[in-house]
Motif scaffolding. Sequence first.
Motif, PDB file in Angstrom:
ATOM      1  N   LYS A 185       0.828  -1.209   0.000  1.00  0.00           N
ATOM      2  CA  LYS A 185       0.000   0.000   0.000  1.00  0.00           C
ATOM      3  C   LYS A 185       0.863   1.260   0.000  1.00  0.00           C
ATOM      4  O   LYS A 185       0.575   2.245  -0.648  1.00  0.00           O
ATOM      5  CB  LYS A 185      -0.917   0.002   1.244  1.00  0.00           C
ATOM      6  CG  LYS A 185      -2.340   0.312   0.861  1.00  0.00           C
ATOM      7  CD  LYS A 185      -3.416   0.076   1.874  1.00  0.00           C
ATOM      8  CE  LYS A 185      -3.173   0.675   3.238  1.00  0.00           C
ATOM      9  NZ  LYS A 185      -3.858  -0.031   4.302  1.00  0.00           N
ATOM     10  N   GLU A 186       1.976   1.192   0.737  1.00  0.00           N
ATOM     11  CA  GLU A 186       2.835   2.379   0.910  1.00  0.00           C
ATOM     12  C   GLU A 186       4.045   2.346  -0.020  1.00  0.00           C
ATOM     13  O   GLU A 186       5.000   3.088   0.190  1.00  0.00           O
ATOM     14  CB  GLU A 186       3.350   2.412   2.359  1.00  0.00           C
ATOM     15  CG  GLU A 186       2.293   2.275   3.413  1.00  0.00           C
ATOM     16  CD  GLU A 186       1.865   3.622   3.956  1.00  0.00           C
ATOM     17  OE1 GLU A 186       2.578   4.609   3.710  1.00  0.00           O
ATOM     18  OE2 GLU A 186       0.814   3.670   4.613  1.00  0.00           O
ATOM     19  N   PHE A 187       4.020   1.436  -1.005  1.00  0.00           N
ATOM     20  CA  PHE A 187       5.231   1.117  -1.766  1.00  0.00           C
ATOM     21  C   PHE A 187       5.995   2.341  -2.280  1.00  0.00           C
ATOM     22  O   PHE A 187       7.213   2.410  -2.198  1.00  0.00           O
ATOM     23  CB  PHE A 187       4.889   0.186  -2.937  1.00  0.00           C
ATOM     24  CG  PHE A 187       6.089  -0.524  -3.494  1.00  0.00           C
ATOM     25  CD1 PHE A 187       6.663  -1.598  -2.822  1.00  0.00           C
ATOM     26  CD2 PHE A 187       6.671  -0.109  -4.692  1.00  0.00           C
ATOM     27  CE1 PHE A 187       7.785  -2.248  -3.324  1.00  0.00           C
ATOM     28  CE2 PHE A 187       7.789  -0.753  -5.201  1.00  0.00           C
ATOM     29  CZ  PHE A 187       8.343  -1.829  -4.512  1.00  0.00           C
ATOM     30  N   SER A 188       5.243   3.324  -2.792  1.00  0.00           N
ATOM     31  CA  SER A 188       5.933   4.465  -3.415  1.00  0.00           C
ATOM     32  C   SER A 188       6.700   5.287  -2.381  1.00  0.00           C
ATOM     33  O   SER A 188       7.677   5.956  -2.728  1.00  0.00           O
ATOM     34  CB  SER A 188       4.920   5.352  -4.141  1.00  0.00           C
ATOM     35  OG  SER A 188       3.956   5.769  -3.201  1.00  0.00           O
ATOM     36  N   SER A 189       6.305   5.202  -1.102  1.00  0.00           N
ATOM     37  CA  SER A 189       6.971   6.065  -0.118  1.00  0.00           C
ATOM     38  C   SER A 189       8.002   5.336   0.753  1.00  0.00           C
ATOM     39  O   SER A 189       8.669   5.956   1.566  1.00  0.00           O
ATOM     40  CB  SER A 189       5.921   6.733   0.783  1.00  0.00           C
ATOM     41  OG  SER A 189       5.331   5.744   1.607  1.00  0.00           O
ATOM     42  N   VAL A 190       8.136   4.003   0.597  1.00  0.00           N
ATOM     43  CA  VAL A 190       9.084   3.314   1.491  1.00  0.00           C
ATOM     44  C   VAL A 190      10.510   3.349   0.931  1.00  0.00           C
ATOM     45  O   VAL A 190      10.725   3.588  -0.264  1.00  0.00           O
ATOM     46  CB  VAL A 190       8.664   1.843   1.807  1.00  0.00           C
ATOM     47  CG1 VAL A 190       7.320   1.795   2.495  1.00  0.00           C
ATOM     48  CG2 VAL A 190       8.693   0.974   0.556  1.00  0.00           C
ATOM     49  N   CYS A 191      11.491   3.119   1.803  1.00  0.00           N
ATOM     50  CA  CYS A 191      12.901   3.190   1.397  1.00  0.00           C
ATOM     51  C   CYS A 191      13.254   2.037   0.450  1.00  0.00           C
ATOM     52  O   CYS A 191      12.496   1.064   0.331  1.00  0.00           O
ATOM     53  CB  CYS A 191      13.803   3.175   2.628  1.00  0.00           C
ATOM     54  SG  CYS A 191      13.864   1.584   3.468  1.00  0.00           S
ATOM     55  N   GLU A 192      14.417   2.161  -0.177  1.00  0.00           N
ATOM     56  CA  GLU A 192      14.820   1.144  -1.159  1.00  0.00           C
ATOM     57  C   GLU A 192      14.904  -0.242  -0.537  1.00  0.00           C
ATOM     58  O   GLU A 192      14.496  -1.243  -1.125  1.00  0.00           O
ATOM     59  CB  GLU A 192      16.183   1.523  -1.779  1.00  0.00           C
ATOM     60  CG  GLU A 192      16.113   2.646  -2.807  1.00  0.00           C
ATOM     61  CD  GLU A 192      15.037   2.402  -3.875  1.00  0.00           C
ATOM     62  OE1 GLU A 192      15.072   1.326  -4.506  1.00  0.00           O
ATOM     63  OE2 GLU A 192      14.159   3.279  -4.058  1.00  0.00           O
ATOM     64  N   ASP A 193      15.445  -0.302   0.719  1.00  0.00           N
ATOM     65  CA  ASP A 193      15.570  -1.602   1.392  1.00  0.00           C
ATOM     66  C   ASP A 193      14.199  -2.228   1.586  1.00  0.00           C
ATOM     67  O   ASP A 193      14.006  -3.423   1.353  1.00  0.00           O
ATOM     68  CB  ASP A 193      16.253  -1.436   2.759  1.00  0.00           C
ATOM     69  CG  ASP A 193      17.774  -1.326   2.604  1.00  0.00           C
ATOM     70  OD1 ASP A 193      18.285  -1.754   1.548  1.00  0.00           O
ATOM     71  OD2 ASP A 193      18.427  -0.812   3.533  1.00  0.00           O
ATOM     72  N   CYS A 194      13.217  -1.418   2.014  1.00  0.00           N
ATOM     73  CA  CYS A 194      11.876  -1.959   2.262  1.00  0.00           C
ATOM     74  C   CYS A 194      11.189  -2.362   0.960  1.00  0.00           C
ATOM     75  O   CYS A 194      10.386  -3.293   0.942  1.00  0.00           O
ATOM     76  CB  CYS A 194      11.018  -0.978   3.058  1.00  0.00           C
ATOM     77  SG  CYS A 194      11.407  -1.025   4.817  1.00  0.00           S
ATOM     78  N   LYS A 195      11.510  -1.668  -0.131  1.00  0.00           N
ATOM     79  CA  LYS A 195      10.953  -2.077  -1.436  1.00  0.00           C
ATOM     80  C   LYS A 195      11.383  -3.521  -1.713  1.00  0.00           C
ATOM     81  O   LYS A 195      10.588  -4.355  -2.122  1.00  0.00           O
ATOM     82  CB  LYS A 195      11.448  -1.143  -2.547  1.00  0.00           C
ATOM     83  CG  LYS A 195      10.714   0.196  -2.577  1.00  0.00           C
ATOM     84  CD  LYS A 195      10.937   0.903  -3.920  1.00  0.00           C
ATOM     85  CE  LYS A 195      10.002   2.067  -4.105  1.00  0.00           C
ATOM     86  NZ  LYS A 195      10.408   3.329  -3.449  1.00  0.00           N
ATOM     87  N   LYS A 196      12.693  -3.778  -1.481  1.00  0.00           N
ATOM     88  CA  LYS A 196      13.207  -5.145  -1.721  1.00  0.00           C
ATOM     89  C   LYS A 196      12.578  -6.130  -0.746  1.00  0.00           C
ATOM     90  O   LYS A 196      12.309  -7.280  -1.078  1.00  0.00           O
ATOM     91  CB  LYS A 196      14.732  -5.160  -1.540  1.00  0.00           C
ATOM     92  CG  LYS A 196      15.480  -4.665  -2.753  1.00  0.00           C
ATOM     93  CD  LYS A 196      16.957  -4.989  -2.612  1.00  0.00           C
ATOM     94  CE  LYS A 196      17.807  -3.814  -3.039  1.00  0.00           C
ATOM     95  NZ  LYS A 196      19.015  -3.643  -2.269  1.00  0.00           N
ATOM     96  N   ARG A 197      12.350  -5.662   0.502  1.00  0.00           N
ATOM     97  CA  ARG A 197      11.821  -6.574   1.524  1.00  0.00           C
ATOM     98  C   ARG A 197      10.391  -6.999   1.239  1.00  0.00           C
ATOM     99  O   ARG A 197       9.949  -8.047   1.701  1.00  0.00           O
ATOM    100  CB  ARG A 197      11.838  -5.880   2.892  1.00  0.00           C
ATOM    101  CG  ARG A 197      13.236  -5.736   3.458  1.00  0.00           C
ATOM    102  CD  ARG A 197      13.229  -4.834   4.678  1.00  0.00           C
ATOM    103  NE  ARG A 197      14.567  -4.677   5.189  1.00  0.00           N
ATOM    104  CZ  ARG A 197      15.037  -3.569   5.735  1.00  0.00           C
ATOM    105  NH1 ARG A 197      14.269  -2.510   5.841  1.00  0.00           N
ATOM    106  NH2 ARG A 197      16.271  -3.516   6.176  1.00  0.00           N
TER     107      ARG A 197
END
Length: 411
Positions: A185-197
């Motif tokens: 849901k928050e994908f566009s605003s999360v950090c690069e590490d969390c995108k991968k996670r």
Amino acid sequence: MKYQSIKGFRDIFGSYAENFTFIENTARKIFGKYNYREIKTPSVELSELFLRSIGETTDIVEKELYVFEDKGKRKVALRPEGTAGVVRAYIENNLSQKYPVRNFFYIGQMFRQERPQAGRFREFSQIGCEYFGNTSVYADIEIILIAREIIKNCINGNINIEINSIGCEKCRPALVNSVRNILKKEFSSVCEDCKKRTEKNPLRALDCKTDGKKFSDIKFVLCGTCSGEFEKLKTGLKNAGIEFAVSGKLVRGLDYYTKTVFEITSDALGSQNAVCAGGRYDNLVADLGGEPTPAVGFAIGTDRLAEIIGKSPGGKTDGRPPVFVAAFGNDKTLDYGFGILRELRDADIASAGGYFEKSLKSQMRIANALGSKYVLIIGDEETEKNIVVLRDMAAKSQKELPPAKLIELIK
Ligand code: HAM
């Protein structure tokens, strides 16, 4: 200077090194009391062991492992932690058959190519233990009791124990999914590490410094067994008089954990304030090819405990200020002085001296710098009379004694 130690690696000496010895001796004594036996495993293992156990998508494996190819073209790695090697050794040496109680402790160097900062080194020392073959929550409680006892015997000051349960294979998929849904849901605003996670390892997002706050309302719904065990753990810790806090966001940075996870932090440290961490890992032995065996363990970061001792004036150390032997005069006197130094050491009295080529004044200066409470002053006259002059440095008083009396008195 032509050669310097490399980034993240350091020399440890003086009272800081003595703090390590003190911590290790304290831990050995406590492990002995709890009937844990020592195990020593290699510093280098096949890198695949760490990939399979700690997890391919963890920071430790993805970013921090020291990997290289050996002469046999094997891909090997410096161990970043102790659990994987102990589990491998447990399976390989059939330790379950050799010991009725399978509790092991270890003390050793670990290596992680992290960004060096206060409290975070590329080579550091851990004191850890692994307890195999007991599903009971009493094993978890025992582990936390041991960690707390070691730490409390080494440092003064406040420590905080945080616990959580990350569930078993039945309930964890639901936990993972609920975190993944928030990440999506928050994908566009999360950090690069969390995108991968998001796909690979969503739970790690819970303790992300940037995005962790997005999960403040998340509720873990554990299955009946896990929630029952977690309640028992909390009751057991309370009954044992242990103060703790439940932290729903504690997930740990290694993939092998199941159910109980915990961390112990110290108020005396800065941002890297974890002095110990651990938890249960009921699937790892089977995942690495052994018989299914539940297990639980922890590792204490010795460098961080040593740092705290170094900081606190009331800290406990082993360093006994030595008795200082200052002899000056003819050769017979120097031999006599050196004999007394040997006698003190034979009697297990910490002693220093033997700088007999220096003047008495210089020798007294060294004794002062060492913090010696007593100095034995030996000149030609004392040698002839077979006595020594015992000087009490704090009281600034002195008296003559025969050597035999002296040892009795100092002891
Ligand atoms: P860990 O949380 O990765 O867990 O490390 C345990 C402790 O080692 C940390 O709390 C910290 O005190 C210390 N430590 C970790 N990295 C560094 C570093 N770069 N510099 C200084 N100290 C550090 C484990 O290693 C698990 N094997 C613990 C365990 C054992 N779980 C079950 N059994």
